[in-house]
Design a protein around this motif. Structure first.
Motif, PDB file in Angstrom:
ATOM      1  N   GLU A  61      -3.716  13.940   9.198  1.00 41.50           N
ATOM      2  CA  GLU A  61      -3.530  12.224   9.287  1.00 41.50           C
ATOM      3  C   GLU A  61      -2.980  11.635   8.163  1.00 41.50           C
ATOM      4  O   GLU A  61      -3.155  12.314   6.853  1.00 41.50           O
ATOM      5  N   ARG A  62      -2.370  10.607   8.318  1.00 43.31           N
ATOM      6  CA  ARG A  62      -2.021   9.606   7.170  1.00 43.31           C
ATOM      7  C   ARG A  62      -2.966   9.165   6.429  1.00 43.31           C
ATOM      8  O   ARG A  62      -3.868   8.626   7.292  1.00 43.31           O
ATOM      9  N   GLU A  63      -3.048   9.224   5.164  1.00 44.63           N
ATOM     10  CA  GLU A  63      -4.433   8.577   4.412  1.00 44.63           C
ATOM     11  C   GLU A  63      -3.899   7.654   3.296  1.00 44.63           C
ATOM     12  O   GLU A  63      -2.811   7.534   2.783  1.00 44.63           O
ATOM     13  N   PHE A  64      -4.786   6.695   2.917  1.00 48.80           N
ATOM     14  CA  PHE A  64      -4.515   5.834   1.870  1.00 48.80           C
ATOM     15  C   PHE A  64      -4.366   6.324   0.610  1.00 48.80           C
ATOM     16  O   PHE A  64      -5.369   7.220   0.399  1.00 48.80           O
ATOM     17  N   VAL A  65      -3.522   5.910  -0.209  1.00 48.33           N
ATOM     18  CA  VAL A  65      -3.587   6.290  -1.450  1.00 48.33           C
ATOM     19  C   VAL A  65      -3.815   5.350  -2.465  1.00 48.33           C
ATOM     20  O   VAL A  65      -4.821   5.569  -3.409  1.00 48.33           O
TER      21      VAL A  65
ATOM     22  N   ILE B  68       1.335  -9.103   4.470  1.00 51.03           N
ATOM     23  CA  ILE B  68       1.113 -10.555   4.145  1.00 51.03           C
ATOM     24  C   ILE B  68      -0.250 -10.775   4.074  1.00 51.03           C
ATOM     25  O   ILE B  68      -0.948 -11.810   3.076  1.00 51.03           O
ATOM     26  N   ALA B  69      -1.184 -10.434   4.638  1.00 50.37           N
ATOM     27  CA  ALA B  69      -2.567 -10.803   4.819  1.00 50.37           C
ATOM     28  C   ALA B  69      -3.212 -10.426   3.636  1.00 50.37           C
ATOM     29  O   ALA B  69      -2.751  -9.378   2.922  1.00 50.37           O
ATOM     30  N   TYR B  70      -4.310 -11.128   3.338  1.00 50.24           N
ATOM     31  CA  TYR B  70      -5.132 -11.088   2.071  1.00 50.24           C
ATOM     32  C   TYR B  70      -5.884  -9.712   2.099  1.00 50.24           C
ATOM     33  O   TYR B  70      -6.261  -9.267   3.238  1.00 50.24           O
ATOM     34  N   GLY B  71      -6.010  -8.988   0.882  1.00 42.82           N
ATOM     35  CA  GLY B  71      -6.935  -7.919   0.914  1.00 42.82           C
ATOM     36  C   GLY B  71      -6.383  -6.496   0.650  1.00 42.82           C
ATOM     37  O   GLY B  71      -5.101  -6.534   1.314  1.00 42.82           O
ATOM     38  N   LEU B  72      -6.856  -5.694  -0.203  1.00 43.63           N
ATOM     39  CA  LEU B  72      -6.410  -4.426  -0.520  1.00 43.63           C
ATOM     40  C   LEU B  72      -6.715  -3.342   0.522  1.00 43.63           C
ATOM     41  O   LEU B  72      -7.464  -2.606   0.369  1.00 43.63           O
ATOM     42  N   GLY B  73      -6.461  -3.531   2.125  1.00 41.05           N
ATOM     43  CA  GLY B  73      -6.874  -2.807   3.087  1.00 41.05           C
ATOM     44  C   GLY B  73      -6.319  -1.375   2.969  1.00 41.05           C
ATOM     45  O   GLY B  73      -5.196  -1.112   2.495  1.00 41.05           O
ATOM     46  N   SER B  74      -7.106  -0.519   3.392  1.00 43.67           N
ATOM     47  CA  SER B  74      -6.987   0.929   3.285  1.00 43.67           C
ATOM     48  C   SER B  74      -6.424   1.530   4.662  1.00 43.67           C
ATOM     49  O   SER B  74      -6.044   2.806   4.698  1.00 43.67           O
ATOM     50  N   ALA B  75      -6.584   0.753   5.682  1.00 47.13           N
ATOM     51  CA  ALA B  75      -6.244   1.295   6.982  1.00 47.13           C
ATOM     52  C   ALA B  75      -4.793   0.756   7.297  1.00 47.13           C
ATOM     53  O   ALA B  75      -4.388  -0.150   6.813  1.00 47.13           O
ATOM     54  N   SER B  76      -3.904   1.731   7.826  1.00 54.07           N
ATOM     55  CA  SER B  76      -2.622   1.647   7.871  1.00 54.07           C
ATOM     56  C   SER B  76      -2.383   0.606   9.152  1.00 54.07           C
ATOM     57  O   SER B  76      -1.394  -0.048   9.066  1.00 54.07           O
ATOM     58  N   SER B  77      -3.399   0.621   9.919  1.00 58.59           N
ATOM     59  CA  SER B  77      -3.068  -0.805  11.020  1.00 58.59           C
ATOM     60  C   SER B  77      -2.980  -2.027  10.348  1.00 58.59           C
ATOM     61  O   SER B  77      -2.491  -2.811  11.200  1.00 58.59           O
ATOM     62  N   GLU B  78      -3.462  -2.123   9.168  1.00 61.73           N
ATOM     63  CA  GLU B  78      -3.245  -3.468   8.675  1.00 61.73           C
ATOM     64  C   GLU B  78      -2.074  -3.692   8.295  1.00 61.73           C
ATOM     65  O   GLU B  78      -1.760  -4.874   7.689  1.00 61.73           O
ATOM     66  N   TYR B  79      -1.227  -2.862   7.763  1.00 64.15           N
ATOM     67  CA  TYR B  79       0.145  -3.114   7.420  1.00 64.15           C
ATOM     68  C   TYR B  79       1.345  -3.310   8.460  1.00 64.15           C
ATOM     69  O   TYR B  79       1.171  -2.702   9.570  1.00 64.15           O
TER      70      TYR B  79
ATOM     71  N   GLY C  44       0.774  -1.136   0.015  1.00 67.90           N
ATOM     72  CA  GLY C  44       0.115   0.008  -0.006  1.00 67.90           C
ATOM     73  C   GLY C  44       0.955   1.264   0.228  1.00 67.90           C
ATOM     74  O   GLY C  44       1.911   1.205   0.456  1.00 67.90           O
ATOM     75  N   TRP C  45       0.246   2.367  -0.703  1.00 61.65           N
ATOM     76  CA  TRP C  45       0.969   3.718  -0.396  1.00 61.65           C
ATOM     77  C   TRP C  45      -0.015   4.531   0.146  1.00 61.65           C
ATOM     78  O   TRP C  45      -1.356   4.430   0.180  1.00 61.65           O
ATOM     79  N   PHE C  46       0.559   5.197   1.352  1.00 57.89           N
ATOM     80  CA  PHE C  46       0.015   6.289   2.125  1.00 57.89           C
ATOM     81  C   PHE C  46       0.748   7.371   2.129  1.00 57.89           C
ATOM     82  O   PHE C  46       1.788   7.433   1.611  1.00 57.89           O
ATOM     83  N   ARG C  47      -0.054   8.592   2.386  1.00 59.43           N
ATOM     84  CA  ARG C  47       0.570   9.977   2.410  1.00 59.43           C
ATOM     85  C   ARG C  47       0.381  10.694   3.769  1.00 59.43           C
ATOM     86  O   ARG C  47      -0.902  10.458   4.210  1.00 59.43           O
ATOM     87  N   GLN C  48       0.887  11.601   4.291  1.00 55.00           N
ATOM     88  CA  GLN C  48       0.610  12.513   5.290  1.00 55.00           C
ATOM     89  C   GLN C  48       1.190  13.904   4.828  1.00 55.00           C
ATOM     90  O   GLN C  48       2.404  14.055   4.527  1.00 55.00           O
TER      91      GLN C  48
END
Length: 123
Positions: free
Chosen positions: A43-47, A99-110, A34-38
């Protein structure tokens, strides 16, 4: 896994940049990136996100139509091509892996994060 983001810089509005996220320490081909930006004061946001094979991608509304993700698993690298850049795209951009499946947009998933690369778009 260590992630290294690069490719940021100063560009005029309407210009383009290509960010790279290079992984080391382990074969990265099975990871979602995932790419995020701040931006300052925000707050940091999903890109955008891309799955392990590159077959699936997801983009924030702000990125759709302008940003494109790709990956080269032979090089353990994910790319974010950013076109038609706007001043509001100015931020530090971070790549992250999970490594988990899914294109999550939450930074906590990474699980793994790169150090960030500064993108500045002048008007």
């Amino acid at each position: 896994v260590q992630l290294q983001a690069s490719g940021g810089g100063l560009v005029q509005a309407g210009g383009s940049l290509r960010l790279s996220c290079a992984a080391s320490g382990r074969t990265y081909s099975s990871y979602t990136t995932g790419w995020f930006r701040q931006a300052p004061g925000k707050e940091r946001e999903f890109v955008a996100g891309i799955n392990w094979s590159g077959a699936r991608t997801a983009y924030a509304d702000s990125a759709k139509g302008r940003f494109t993700l790709s990956r080269d698993n032979a090089k353990n690298t994910v790319y974010l091509q950013m076109n038609s850049l706007k001043p509001e795209d100015t931020a530090i951009y971070y790549c992250a892996g999970k490594i988990a499946y899914g294109l999550g947009s939450a930074s906590s998933e990474y699980d793994y994060w790169g150090q960030g690369t500064q993108v500045t778009v002048s008007s």
